[in-house]
Motif scaffolding. Structure first.
Motif, PDB file in Angstrom:
ATOM      1  N   SER A 187      24.369   7.843  19.917  1.00 42.54           N
ATOM      2  CA  SER A 187      25.353   6.988  19.254  1.00 42.54           C
ATOM      3  C   SER A 187      26.753   7.453  19.644  1.00 42.54           C
ATOM      4  O   SER A 187      26.928   8.537  20.191  1.00 42.54           O
ATOM      5  N   GLY A 188      27.734   6.591  19.371  1.00 44.01           N
ATOM      6  CA  GLY A 188      29.117   6.951  19.647  1.00 44.01           C
ATOM      7  C   GLY A 188      29.604   6.561  21.023  1.00 44.01           C
ATOM      8  O   GLY A 188      30.747   6.841  21.372  1.00 44.01           O
ATOM      9  N   SER A 189      28.734   5.921  21.828  1.00 44.70           N
ATOM     10  CA  SER A 189      29.180   5.463  23.137  1.00 44.70           C
ATOM     11  C   SER A 189      28.413   4.204  23.540  1.00 44.70           C
ATOM     12  O   SER A 189      27.325   3.935  23.044  1.00 44.70           O
ATOM     13  N   TYR A 190      29.021   3.446  24.446  1.00 49.03           N
ATOM     14  CA  TYR A 190      28.422   2.242  25.002  1.00 49.03           C
ATOM     15  C   TYR A 190      28.261   2.463  26.502  1.00 49.03           C
ATOM     16  O   TYR A 190      29.218   2.805  27.187  1.00 49.03           O
ATOM     17  N   LEU A 191      27.060   2.293  27.003  1.00 48.46           N
ATOM     18  CA  LEU A 191      26.797   2.426  28.433  1.00 48.46           C
ATOM     19  C   LEU A 191      27.194   1.109  29.086  1.00 48.46           C
ATOM     20  O   LEU A 191      26.440   0.154  29.131  1.00 48.46           O
ATOM     21  N   CYS A 192      28.432   1.071  29.585  1.00 49.44           N
ATOM     22  CA  CYS A 192      29.061  -0.155  30.062  1.00 49.44           C
ATOM     23  C   CYS A 192      28.845  -0.345  31.562  1.00 49.44           C
ATOM     24  O   CYS A 192      29.216   0.515  32.355  1.00 49.44           O
ATOM     25  N   PRO A 193      28.275  -1.496  31.967  1.00 53.83           N
ATOM     26  CA  PRO A 193      28.095  -1.746  33.398  1.00 53.83           C
ATOM     27  C   PRO A 193      29.413  -2.088  34.079  1.00 53.83           C
ATOM     28  O   PRO A 193      30.304  -2.672  33.476  1.00 53.83           O
ATOM     29  N   ILE A 194      29.528  -1.721  35.347  1.00 52.73           N
ATOM     30  CA  ILE A 194      30.680  -2.095  36.164  1.00 52.73           C
ATOM     31  C   ILE A 194      30.179  -3.041  37.251  1.00 52.73           C
ATOM     32  O   ILE A 194      29.185  -2.745  37.926  1.00 52.73           O
TER      33      ILE A 194
ATOM     34  N   TYR B 184      26.408  -5.261  41.080  1.00 52.63           N
ATOM     35  CA  TYR B 184      26.436  -4.141  40.141  1.00 52.63           C
ATOM     36  C   TYR B 184      26.869  -2.872  40.865  1.00 52.63           C
ATOM     37  O   TYR B 184      26.436  -2.601  41.984  1.00 52.63           O
ATOM     38  N   VAL B 185      27.734  -2.080  40.209  1.00 57.07           N
ATOM     39  CA  VAL B 185      28.212  -0.838  40.820  1.00 57.07           C
ATOM     40  C   VAL B 185      27.561   0.372  40.162  1.00 57.07           C
ATOM     41  O   VAL B 185      26.818   1.118  40.792  1.00 57.07           O
ATOM     42  N   ILE B 186      27.850   0.584  38.877  1.00 64.62           N
ATOM     43  CA  ILE B 186      27.363   1.749  38.128  1.00 64.62           C
ATOM     44  C   ILE B 186      27.622   1.470  36.652  1.00 64.62           C
ATOM     45  O   ILE B 186      28.320   0.518  36.314  1.00 64.62           O
TER      46      ILE B 186
END
Length: 106
Positions: free
Chosen positions: A52-59, A78-80
């Motif tokens: 928790s406490g973070s969002y795994l955000c796509p680039i 998609y990059v990372i």
């Protein structure tokens, strides 16, 4: 930096960066894309993301998230993915389609 690298020039879609709070925040009305703060990318081998406490955000390279599937199973656009601090659950940002974009199409 001595370790890692800085990433700048990215745009957020579906959210904005709140510099005062140091985390993701809801987009303002009529604000489609906002500039993301500089990200300090420090690779760590075999790191497990926090629960928790973070969002795994796509680039993505461009706003068009679709692309040809590569051998990895990801779109070629998609990059990372990067972890971005947040006080909301990850599914909150997933429902909004929050992503970082390298280049706007205009």
């Amino acid at each position: 930096p001595k370790v890692g690298c800085y990433i700048h020039g990215l745009f957020l879609e579906g959210a904005r960066w709140d510099a005062a709070a140091g985390q993701l925040a809801e987009s303002r009305p009529k604000e489609l894309y906002t500039e993301m703060a500089v990200i300090w990318l420090v690779p760590v081998p075999n790191r497990k993301p926090p629960e928790s406490g973070s969002y795994l955000c796509p680039i993505y390279k461009t706003l068009t998230r679709a692309g040809t599937l590569s051998t990895t199973g990801h779109s070629t656009n998609y990059v990372i993915a990067v972890e971005i601090p947040t006080d909301k659950p990850e599914k909150h940002w997933i429902k909004r389609g929050t992503a970082l974009i390298c280049a706007l199409d205009f």
